[in-house]
Design a protein around this motif. Sequence first.
Motif, short mmCIF file in Angstrom:
data_model
loop_
_atom_site.label_atom_id
_atom_site.label_comp_id
_atom_site.label_asym_id
_atom_site.label_seq_id
_atom_site.Cartn_x
_atom_site.Cartn_y
_atom_site.Cartn_z
N GLU A 32 10.47 0.99 -11.18
CA GLU A 32 9.71 0.28 -10.15
C GLU A 32 10.46 0.29 -8.83
N PHE A 33 11.77 0.13 -8.88
CA PHE A 33 12.60 0.21 -7.69
C PHE A 33 12.48 1.60 -7.07
N MET A 34 12.51 2.63 -7.89
CA MET A 34 12.41 4.00 -7.39
C MET A 34 11.09 4.23 -6.67
N LEU A 35 10.01 3.69 -7.23
CA LEU A 35 8.70 3.85 -6.58
C LEU A 35 8.68 3.18 -5.21
N LYS A 36 9.27 1.99 -5.11
CA LYS A 36 9.31 1.29 -3.82
C LYS A 36 10.07 2.10 -2.78
N VAL A 37 11.15 2.73 -3.22
CA VAL A 37 11.93 3.58 -2.31
C VAL A 37 11.11 4.80 -1.89
N LEU A 38 10.52 5.48 -2.85
CA LEU A 38 9.81 6.72 -2.57
C LEU A 38 8.55 6.50 -1.75
N GLN A 39 7.96 5.32 -1.87
CA GLN A 39 6.77 5.01 -1.07
C GLN A 39 7.10 4.84 0.41
N ASN A 40 8.39 4.71 0.70
CA ASN A 40 8.82 4.57 2.10
C ASN A 40 9.45 5.85 2.64
N PHE B 185 16.80 12.09 -7.60
CA PHE B 185 16.92 10.66 -7.33
C PHE B 185 17.05 9.91 -8.64
N HIS B 186 18.07 9.06 -8.75
CA HIS B 186 18.38 8.35 -9.98
C HIS B 186 18.65 6.89 -9.65
N ALA B 187 18.35 5.97 -10.61
CA ALA B 187 18.49 4.56 -10.26
C ALA B 187 18.98 3.67 -11.39
N SER B 188 19.42 4.21 -12.51
CA SER B 188 19.82 3.37 -13.64
C SER B 188 20.98 2.44 -13.28
N ASP B 189 20.90 1.21 -13.79
CA ASP B 189 22.01 0.27 -13.60
C ASP B 189 23.24 0.72 -14.36
N PHE B 190 23.03 1.16 -15.60
CA PHE B 190 24.14 1.53 -16.48
C PHE B 190 23.80 2.83 -17.21
N GLU B 191 24.82 3.63 -17.46
CA GLU B 191 24.68 4.86 -18.25
C GLU B 191 25.96 5.07 -19.03
N THR B 192 25.82 5.65 -20.23
CA THR B 192 27.02 6.10 -20.93
C THR B 192 27.54 7.38 -20.28
N VAL B 193 26.62 8.26 -19.90
CA VAL B 193 26.99 9.49 -19.18
C VAL B 193 26.10 9.68 -17.96
N GLY B 194 24.79 9.61 -18.13
CA GLY B 194 23.87 9.94 -17.04
C GLY B 194 23.67 11.45 -16.98
N LEU B 195 23.34 12.05 -18.12
CA LEU B 195 23.28 13.51 -18.23
C LEU B 195 22.34 14.18 -17.22
N PRO B 196 21.19 13.58 -16.86
CA PRO B 196 20.33 14.23 -15.87
C PRO B 196 21.02 14.48 -14.53
N LEU B 197 21.99 13.65 -14.16
CA LEU B 197 22.73 13.87 -12.92
C LEU B 197 23.48 15.21 -12.98
N TYR B 198 24.11 15.47 -14.10
CA TYR B 198 24.88 16.70 -14.28
C TYR B 198 23.93 17.91 -14.35
N GLU B 199 22.82 17.75 -15.06
CA GLU B 199 21.87 18.84 -15.18
C GLU B 199 21.26 19.19 -13.83
N ALA B 200 20.99 18.17 -13.01
CA ALA B 200 20.44 18.42 -11.67
C ALA B 200 21.45 19.16 -10.80
#
Length: 320
Positions: free
Chosen positions: A191-199, A240-255
Amino acid sequence: MNKKIVLNVCGVKSLGGLKLFLESFDFFVESGNKLTVLYSEVPFYKDLENQFIDSSLVKFIFINKKRFVHPYLNLFLNKNTKKIINSSDAIIHYGNFGFKTKIKSFILIQNVLPLVKNDFRNRILRYLILKSCNFSNYILIQLNHLKNYLPIKEANKIIEIGEINERIVPLSNANGGIVCFASDIKNKNFEFMLKVLQNISDNIRVTIINPKNDIKDFNCITTSNNEETIKIIGQNEIYFHASDFETVGLPLYEAQEQGLKVVAPSSPYTQYFDKDSTFLYENNDIEDAIKKIGLAINSNSKNIKALNYSENWSKVLRKI
């Protein structure tokens, strides 16, 4: 000398969890070890079992027990399964917590949320995780920041299996485009991501992967496998990523491996990333996230300092 190893994947069914297990499974098989896999989630593991029907090195055992008894499976397993386990050299529990055995045990911390969230469900899970850490010989974590969520008294048990390497890759798409994932999980902050992207300016193409329903004004795409997902990611310039917590956050590396600039929250799991290719905003700060997306758009970088994440399971094998 090859070992007899039990891999307890009961309850492990998320895409990240399956990928993590499969990489370790392939390593242990290729190393010539004799494996016993305890599983409770049928489709993926049954398909994998069928590939090893004639193997003398791999045995699959289906555990038909409810998730809530998994931390106490030693009380519910039949004698033959107990005998197989206790005659092995070690057991690796993949689902954040395990059950007591007579052999050397490893607990893999695969989900950090029970260690940081304080609702009733996560408090129960945290109790089970910490109890498992207490009776286990070793605690497996993927990256260094996870040490901060575990008791200091357990520090000497920790094995960090994740490894990060850097390489330079060309920018994927200088013509723009922002891509992100939809999610119903509260921690992912969709939901936070949508608010950002709408702007964000209407001139910037925004692609949302796997939303439940199409979202007006955005390009929504459903993918059925990781190959399709990676292809869609690679057609954009910014992830664009917005998770509060991740063990790794693999999509960041893949991107980054696809040559995308990354915009993500300033958090322990993003501390490893190079500041030239990664634009970090204050967590849950809409204005700052918009600002950092703007900086990423206007960045003149031709190349990305991409991080590659992998796991070194030989560190575990040496301890068995």
